[in-house]
Scaffold this motif. Structure first.
Motif, short mmCIF file in Angstrom:
data_model
loop_
_atom_site.label_atom_id
_atom_site.label_comp_id
_atom_site.label_asym_id
_atom_site.label_seq_id
_atom_site.Cartn_x
_atom_site.Cartn_y
_atom_site.Cartn_z
N LEU A 31 -26.69 -2.71 36.54
CA LEU A 31 -27.37 -1.55 35.94
C LEU A 31 -28.48 -1.99 35.01
O LEU A 31 -29.58 -1.42 35.03
CB LEU A 31 -26.36 -0.68 35.19
N LEU A 99 -23.80 3.46 26.42
CA LEU A 99 -22.91 3.55 27.57
C LEU A 99 -21.73 2.63 27.30
O LEU A 99 -21.89 1.41 27.20
CB LEU A 99 -23.63 3.13 28.86
N ASN A 122 -17.53 5.41 30.48
CA ASN A 122 -16.88 5.25 31.78
C ASN A 122 -15.40 5.09 31.52
O ASN A 122 -14.96 4.13 30.87
CB ASN A 122 -17.45 4.02 32.50
N VAL A 156 -17.75 9.41 32.65
CA VAL A 156 -17.93 8.99 34.03
C VAL A 156 -16.59 8.57 34.59
O VAL A 156 -15.85 7.79 33.97
CB VAL A 156 -18.92 7.82 34.15
N ASP A 158 -14.97 6.83 38.12
CA ASP A 158 -15.45 6.11 39.29
C ASP A 158 -14.70 6.47 40.57
O ASP A 158 -14.90 5.83 41.60
CB ASP A 158 -15.41 4.58 39.06
N ILE A 178 -19.05 8.83 39.74
CA ILE A 178 -19.96 7.83 40.31
C ILE A 178 -19.14 6.58 40.58
O ILE A 178 -18.58 6.00 39.64
CB ILE A 178 -21.12 7.50 39.37
N TYR A 363 -26.67 6.82 38.02
CA TYR A 363 -26.46 6.51 36.60
C TYR A 363 -27.73 6.78 35.80
O TYR A 363 -27.69 7.36 34.70
CB TYR A 363 -26.04 5.05 36.43
#
Length: 396
Positions: A31, A99, A122, A156, A158, A178, A363
């Motif tokens: 990322l 993040l 996340n 988020v 996954d 995601i 993202y």
């Protein structure tokens, strides 16, 4: 005309870059490089364990990414918490979206929120459900999961099953789904196989942390019930002081190979690509990186039957619930070439759901939406709308 500042992101929750630890580090590297190439300013916090703190924070640039080194003079879980605390306090002084990968140190996130920073977390797997943890540790993870859910502006997941779980803590409008990504693998050298005494197509492989919730004992018992014209390679650390690990060794036939933990990507890739099948016993987690990598390698997969694995691996793979079921699927894929070919073709089709470019674009779009107005939007990028059509709505 004044040029707007570059959009800025800080990544917390990993051990740091370059990636050589695990899935979160690999994702952070992907990322960060992706966003830097698109004009972002990206910082990644890196944990430096030292005997004595001489320079708490130190920054360097690696491939356009700011690596923010944080020295901690502790070890083990205490070091991780110390590191997480220092990162949050440092990030609170930076004008950037944060993040956070994982929620194990979420107890500190309210400090970041109070500083007016935008936070995306996340949520990783459901860590407090892992049986390896003691009750106090599981309680810690449970509390931190709730803190992360309510301290973050956006979450988020996954995997759809993780999103369903997180939705018991926050509204679905505050959750994006995601997955993790992977790269196509069309070939791998055979030379590394010699060290394990195996030949292409005549061995099975399992690659993971060797813990009860990953069902390694079940897999080893199932394989070892009879002699086979194949071997089983179990990649992961086995310790003599671990009772579960001792049980695994005791259950293994002479055809089971225990090479220990292997971190060299080339060796792991060769084992995965040349194996007749990949065995995946995980019961807790989301879109597991190792399973995604097996799909991209075109591996036939024998996985524990649960929603995390079945959604990720797809309908063309084999599943088991216990040692009897695992043994039956091992025998079938060792004996049936047509079934093997169908599973391998299905793996490559399924892998297309986990393409890095799509994931990283999703993202970027999500971070822009959550970070506004703190993340300036450049006119050439306004049209990015993949997230709205593919993942989920974004709410702040």
């Amino acid at each position: 005309m004044t040029t707007p500042p570059a959009p800025a992101l800080l990544i917390l929750g990993t051990r740091g870059l370059p990636a050589d630890h695990g899935g979160f580090e690999t994702f952070a590297e992907r990322l960060a490089l992706f966003l830097v190439a698109r004009g972002w300013s990206v910082g990644v916090y890196c944990q430096d364990e030292v005997e004595t703190v001489t320079e708490r924070f130190r920054s360097e640039t690696w491939r356009g990414i700011e690596l923010i080194h944080v020295q901690v003079a502790t070890r083990g879980p205490k070091a991780t918490l110390d590191f997480d605390y220092r990162c949050v306090r440092h990030a609170a002084e930076r004008d950037a979206v944060s993040l956070v990968l994982g929620y194990n140190g979420a107890v500190f996130l309210p400090l970041l929120r109070l500083a007016g920073r935008r936070i995306i977390t996340n949520m990783d797997g459901i860590e407090w459900r892992r049986p390896k943890w003691s009750l106090p540790v599981r309680a810690w993870f449970w509390v931190n999961e709730w803190i992360a859910a309510w301290s973050s502006h956006h979450l988020v997941a996954d995997h759809p099953a993780i999103a369903d779980h997180v939705a018991t803590r926050r509204s679905r409008s505050a959750i994006s789904t995601i997955p993790y990504g992977g790269d196509p693998v069309t070939d791998a050298p055979r030379a590394p196989l010699a060290a394990f005494g195996v030949e292409p197509g005549r061995f099975l492989v399992s690659i993971c942390r060797i813990e009860p919730d990953n069902n390694i004992l079940t897999i080893v018992e199932a394989f070892s019930r009879k002699r086979r014209d194949a071997k089983l390679v179990v990649v992961g650390e086995l310790r003599d002081d671990n009772p579960y690990h001792r049980r695994i060794r005791a259950a293994a036939s002479a055809d089971v190979v225990f090479p220990g933990a292997i971190y060299e990507a080339g060796i792991v890739g060769a084992l995965r690509f040349h194996a007749r099948a990949y065995l995946h016993g995980h019961t807790v987690g989301g879109t597991n990186p190792s399973l995604v990598e097996a799909l991209w390698a075109g591996s036939a997969i024998i996985a524990h039957d649960n929603p995390f694995n079945s959604v990720t691996a797809g309908a063309d793979q084999s599943y088991f619930r216990d040692a009897d079921g695992c043994e039956a699927e091992i025998t079938r894929l060792l004996d049936d070439d047509a079934a093997l070919d169908r599973a391998r073709a299905g793996a490559r089709r399924q892998a297309l759901n986990f393409t890095w470019t799509d994931i990283l674009e999703a993202y970027e779009t999500m971070i822009r939406q959550v970070g506004a107005p703190h993340v300036p939007v450049r006119s050439a990028e306004v049209a990015a709308a993949r997230l709205g059509s593919g993942a989920s709505r974004t709410s702040v």
